[in-house]
Design a protein around this motif. Sequence first.
Motif, PDB file in Angstrom:
ATOM      1  N   GLY A   1       2.834  26.341 -19.510  1.00 15.26           N
ATOM      2  CA  GLY A   1       4.044  26.304 -18.691  1.00 15.26           C
ATOM      3  C   GLY A   1       4.377  27.678 -18.141  1.00 15.26           C
ATOM      4  N   ALA A   2       5.591  28.142 -18.365  1.00 17.20           N
ATOM      5  CA  ALA A   2       6.001  29.466 -17.895  1.00 17.20           C
ATOM      6  C   ALA A   2       5.185  30.566 -18.570  1.00 17.20           C
ATOM      7  N   GLY A   3       4.751  30.317 -19.815  1.00 17.03           N
ATOM      8  CA  GLY A   3       3.876  31.258 -20.509  1.00 17.03           C
ATOM      9  C   GLY A   3       4.559  32.346 -21.290  1.00 17.03           C
TER      10      GLY A   3
ATOM     11  N   PRO B   1       2.133  28.332 -13.087  1.00 15.11           N
ATOM     12  CA  PRO B   1       2.132  27.775 -14.448  1.00 15.11           C
ATOM     13  C   PRO B   1       0.871  28.195 -15.193  1.00 15.11           C
ATOM     14  N   CYS B   2       1.027  28.430 -16.477  1.00 16.62           N
ATOM     15  CA  CYS B   2      -0.107  28.782 -17.331  1.00 16.62           C
ATOM     16  C   CYS B   2      -0.760  27.495 -17.833  1.00 16.62           C
TER      17      CYS B   2
ATOM     18  N   PHE C   1       7.726  24.028 -15.155  1.00 12.83           N
ATOM     19  CA  PHE C   1       7.658  25.302 -14.448  1.00 12.83           C
ATOM     20  C   PHE C   1       6.780  25.158 -13.214  1.00 12.83           C
ATOM     21  N   GLY C   2       7.307  25.566 -12.054  1.00 12.33           N
ATOM     22  CA  GLY C   2       6.590  25.360 -10.812  1.00 12.33           C
ATOM     23  C   GLY C   2       6.095  26.618 -10.124  1.00 12.33           C
ATOM     24  N   GLY C   3       6.296  27.778 -10.739  1.00 12.49           N
ATOM     25  CA  GLY C   3       5.829  29.012 -10.124  1.00 12.49           C
ATOM     26  C   GLY C   3       6.867  29.636  -9.227  1.00 12.49           C
TER      27      GLY C   3
END
Length: 287
Positions: free
Chosen positions: A214-216, A187-188, A58-60
């Motif tokens: 990651g994405a959270g 990202p978390c 996950f890159g935001g």
Amino acid sequence: MAYEVPLQALLGLVTLIFPPLVADVVHASTAWRLATKLLGDDGHDIHTVARTHNRPRFGGGPWKHAHATFYEGGPGTFGGACGYEDVIKEGYGLDTAALSEALFNKGLSCGACYEIKCVDNPQWCKPGQPTLAVTATNNCPPNWNQPSDNGGWCNPPREHFDIAKPSFIKIAEYKAGIVPVMYRRVPCLKKGGIKFTITGNPYFNQVLVWNVGGAGDVTGMQVKGSKKLKWTTMKRLWGQKWETDAKMVGESLTFRVRASDGRYSTSWHVAPSNWQFGQTFEGKNFR
């Protein structure tokens, strides 16, 4: 002389040498369903998953405009709508926010992480335009008795963050009340693995999923037992609490969660067969 060794043989050899302990991360594709099996010491199948599709981490997301206010409370109140019972003990700290309806997504955004900065208001924004990383742990409900631009800050379709006061004052003066901000998904970054807290009773099992990297945000969840319980899709009760009336008691449990970026994390046999309601178990996190 060189010999070609079949892929299945190599996978089998690796599996025998390095048996999985509790978890593996599975990427979103049809390949995530492919697994090899071993027979454990207790006579139950232990699975390892062949990671044949590398989905990007996950890159935001891009910067967007919104507004932010603050609200007061404590560790036990900042996570209510998401099912988190104590944001301090559960690792979120006080850098948390309640999301307006437009962002909350009926609870599916719980656990998502955002970077926020105060903008376009030199009077109230802190000097240097510092940024704040918060986790979505609550919902800011609409106030239909107030217009959207005067009190009804969280009314649809406004994108709004109601930030825990200890965090809000890191980016703006609290006397401002409301400030314009820019935000983006990030990202978390979490310590340790995904946590699964099992509550309820034998006829109504609930699992709170928290500390997700990651994405959270978790958008889907399944559970599997070591005996009779086959892969079962759990229903979202609210926030990140998931439930099923399937019989889970007496079986070693495996949980599979799906994040909003399409990646899967499968925590194999993370709860032993003698687990009890009220206990929390730790699987492997997204990286």
